[in-house]
Design a protein around this motif. Sequence first.
Motif: not given
Length: 603
Positions: A374-377, A409-413, A399-406
């Motif tokens: 989901g965070p990648q999507l 790398e994805l968080w920084t991107f 913001i949705a990606a940041l709230s669902t991922s820990r």
Amino acid sequence: MASSQDAWYLSLLGLAEHFRTSSPPMIKLCVQCLQAVFNFKPPQRVEARTHLQLGNILLSHTKNVDLAKNHLEQAVPTAALTYKQSLSSWLLSQVINSFDDVKFEAASVLAELYEQQNQISLSKPILRKAIELSQHNVYWHCRLIFQLAQIHATEKDYTLASSLLGVGVDYAYISNASYTRVLFLLSKGMLLLIDKKLQEVQPVLNQAGHVIETWTGAVYQKEYLKVYFLVLQVCHYLMAGQVKSVKPCLKQLQQSIQTIMATDDVFMGPSAGDMFLWMPKEHLYVLVYLVTVMHSMQAGYMEKAQKYTDKALMQIEKLKIVDNKPILSVFQLMLLEHIIMCRLVMGNKTQALQEISSASALCKQCPRLLETHGPQLHTLLGLYAMSMNCMEAAEAQFIAALSTSRERELWTFANLNLAIVYLRGKREADFNALHDRINPESLPSHSHSLRAAAYYVQGLQAFFQGRYNEAKRYLRETLKMANAEDLNRLTSCSLVLLGHIFLSLGNSRESMNMVTPAMQLASKIPDVHVQLWASAILKDLHRICGDSQRENEAYQRHVNFSQMLLSDHFQASQMSDHNLILWTQGNFPINTSNSPNTSTELL
């Protein structure tokens, strides 16, 4: 009388096997024969095996999961009950010490069934008990350890999963199961990679690599282990953003998979415990395509990524026809995630949107995929929304990606791209609020490429604020890091921005020295947006130099790129899937009437 009964149930078992192996299989008749066996009161081991057979057949060929579970659980009364009052074929078989296969296979199948029904709390006690009882059986002890470790990994309890795999390493060693020992080591290394314990990964991989290099067993086993080892090495480099450093490993991996594909599967070894596969070689083949696509996308070889994605997706479709394993959908989704980013770089928003729609469809079919990807999507939708100048939607997606991922790398991107959204919207306060998350000197991610990108974002901010000397310092740092690891897209972006800065400072010669290689590199990628930007600067530079012919050529290129991007922009905006940028949680929107506003303004 007893021998007559034996003859009856043995005949029924033989008849059931005939119906099962017929072409096409006659499953209803097979099940009827197996059920009839119980009328002749066969020995306990036969009764247990028959219950297991019925459970497996019902799971494989019907949708009657409850009846399958009933057969796996039902047997004769025994004092060996643990937490469950109903009886099971594996509990029954505990009193038959010599009947290991039924005992442990039933435990494994029943645990897997509970896991599929999201009853993991019931799976783990069965597996723990089976592991305790199977220490004299090398094959089943190793297989059950792998299965329980997989469950803990699914629950993201990587520490416990790694600990179990460590137990497997030691057990395989004392059992002379050398091949399986390396499988346990590599599986532990994979979990450490997933858990981002990068300091602990290399010693484990080094240990496994040494065993593989000094391997004296079957050649096929060595090559198979080598592929697993090299996949992890390549992923380790890519996670660290070391695109150039990974090339020798990637080349070895591509050679090894060719060797495996050309060789028959022969897993003969001195130990009964050496009978495991990480995944079938056909799946490994797709995996090698996937890591090649990952490398190509990071390095900025978009057309190469596209070529290998097409081949991999074609292979996945063929494999799904034969046996649609869940891992194939994971590979398919990861390929789509990478090719979508390539399409956006290449200025093909329409095709990117179609592939985002395909990724969404995969997630709809499998809730677990949506949970894990989901965070990648959301991140991909944020990138697409940015390309369509839908900045509010882009912000909401990141913001949705940041709230669902820990995931660091994805968080920084996502934070780096959110920062660009704020810069383009002249939202200085919001950008400054992200400072600690995108500061290249204290970045949460250890990725070389993301750190280089963070310097670029700092340079972009300084450029927007007219702090040109500071911008140049940041961009030169980006160039140094990008050149060290062949990060072609970051190199081209940094060069064109430096060219823009020098043009703003009135230094046309230095501007030309930056923009010309930027244009050449962007053409190779190809990055349409950088080419658009570079052609606009080149037009101005040629005008300053009084070269009207080259000025007209640059102007025409700029017009061509603009028209191509605007046409694609309009086409994407008219697609119903464009409304996916409104989705931030819950069900995906379907043909939402209130389409988001898009702007045709191009950066």
